[in-house]
Design a protein around this motif. Structure first.
Motif, short mmCIF file in Angstrom:
data_model
loop_
_atom_site.label_atom_id
_atom_site.label_comp_id
_atom_site.label_asym_id
_atom_site.label_seq_id
_atom_site.Cartn_x
_atom_site.Cartn_y
_atom_site.Cartn_z
N VAL A 192 0.82 -1.21 0.00
CA VAL A 192 0.00 0.00 0.00
C VAL A 192 0.85 1.25 0.00
O VAL A 192 0.43 2.27 -0.50
N ASP A 193 2.07 1.18 0.53
CA ASP A 193 2.97 2.34 0.55
C ASP A 193 3.01 3.01 -0.81
O ASP A 193 2.80 4.19 -0.93
N THR A 229 -0.52 3.33 14.56
CA THR A 229 -1.94 3.70 14.61
C THR A 229 -2.15 5.09 14.01
O THR A 229 -3.01 5.28 13.14
N VAL A 230 -1.36 6.05 14.45
CA VAL A 230 -1.53 7.43 13.97
C VAL A 230 -1.28 7.51 12.47
O VAL A 230 -2.04 8.12 11.72
N LEU A 231 -0.21 6.88 12.03
CA LEU A 231 0.16 6.98 10.63
C LEU A 231 -0.89 6.35 9.72
O LEU A 231 -1.23 6.89 8.67
N GLU A 232 -1.41 5.22 10.14
CA GLU A 232 -2.44 4.55 9.35
C GLU A 232 -3.68 5.43 9.24
O GLU A 232 -4.25 5.58 8.16
N PHE A 234 6.53 8.52 7.68
CA PHE A 234 5.61 9.27 6.81
C PHE A 234 6.21 9.39 5.41
O PHE A 234 5.55 9.19 4.40
N GLU A 235 7.49 9.70 5.37
CA GLU A 235 8.13 9.89 4.07
C GLU A 235 8.23 8.58 3.29
O GLU A 235 8.13 8.57 2.07
#
Ligand code: AMP
Length: 209
Positions: free
Chosen positions: A12-13, A86-89, A120-121
């Motif tokens: 998915v990235d 969790t936050v990043l998803e 994130f990157e």
């Protein structure tokens, strides 16, 4: 956990990166009570970017009453950071949902640690600019206590504010140094009025056009 995140999301990235590759991404980083949220509201009025606050996204999950929300709430009440995966998803999903219509993203409250920026990157893309909203700990504490009179937020109390500030200085501030080396940090003096803060922000955003 970090390697697990990258491994599981390898496929998915790329699709997220591809979809968001032309998006302008602006990180808004500052301590609790520095005025990130207020500044972002003014920015979207004038520039029309999409505002995504990780704190708001997490609070929505808490308010949904889900099991995940209950776990998140316990961490947030202690003024600690919730797990990065969790936050990043959640952030990635929110960005993808707006990818087709957005003129750019204002990411408020993320990254909160250097590793969050790095992940994130890998998964989403590189920031164009980092607005560093800088206020003293005294100013931030006063603003949060004032907000706590009406916000209903479980973390706007004296004890949790202290912990949130500790988390900010020890874990989040290094994020600013990390991006300074890339020349994308713009420091905003957030001691003054909402208008004076916004004027400084406009100078930086106008220079991006
Ligand atoms: P905020 O609304 O930005 O003040 O965030 C409130 C709380 O949500 C923080 O004290 C953290 O517990 C959690 N939080 C918000 N953003 C993040 C993030 N990027 N990483 C980890 N925890 C976060």
């Amino acid at each position: 956990m970090g390697s697990c995140l990258s491994h599981e999301n390898t496929k998915v990235d790329d699709s997220a990166k591809e979809k968001l590759k032309n998006s302008k991404i602006i990180f808004v980083v500052g301590g609790p009570g520095s005025g990130k949220g207020t500044t972002c509201e003014k920015i979207i009025e004038k520039y029309g970017y999409t505002h995504l606050s990780t704190g708001d996204i997490l609070r929505e999950e808490v308010n949904s009453g889900s099991e995940r929300g209950k776990k998140l709430s316990e961490i947030m009440e202690k003024g600690q950071l919730v797990p990065m995966a969790t936050v990043l998803e959640m952030l990635r999903e929110a960005m993808l949902a707006k990818a087709d219509t957005s003129t750019g993203f204002l990411i408020d409250g993320y990254p909160r640690e250097v590793k969050q920026g790095e992940e994130f990157e890998k998964m989403i893309g590189s920031p164009t600019l980092l607005l560093y909203i800088d206020a003293s700990s005294e100013t931030m504490t006063q603003r949060l206590l004032k907000r706590g009179e009406t916000s209903g937020r479980v973390d706007d109390n004296e004890e949790t504010i202290k912990k949130r500030l500790e988390t900010y200085y020890s874990i989040t501030e290094p994020v600013i140094k990390f991006y300074e080396s890339r020349g994308i940090v713009r420091k905003i003096n957030a001691e003054g009025t909402v208008e004076s803060v916004f004027e400084q922000v406009c100078v930086q955003l106008d220079a991006l056009k």
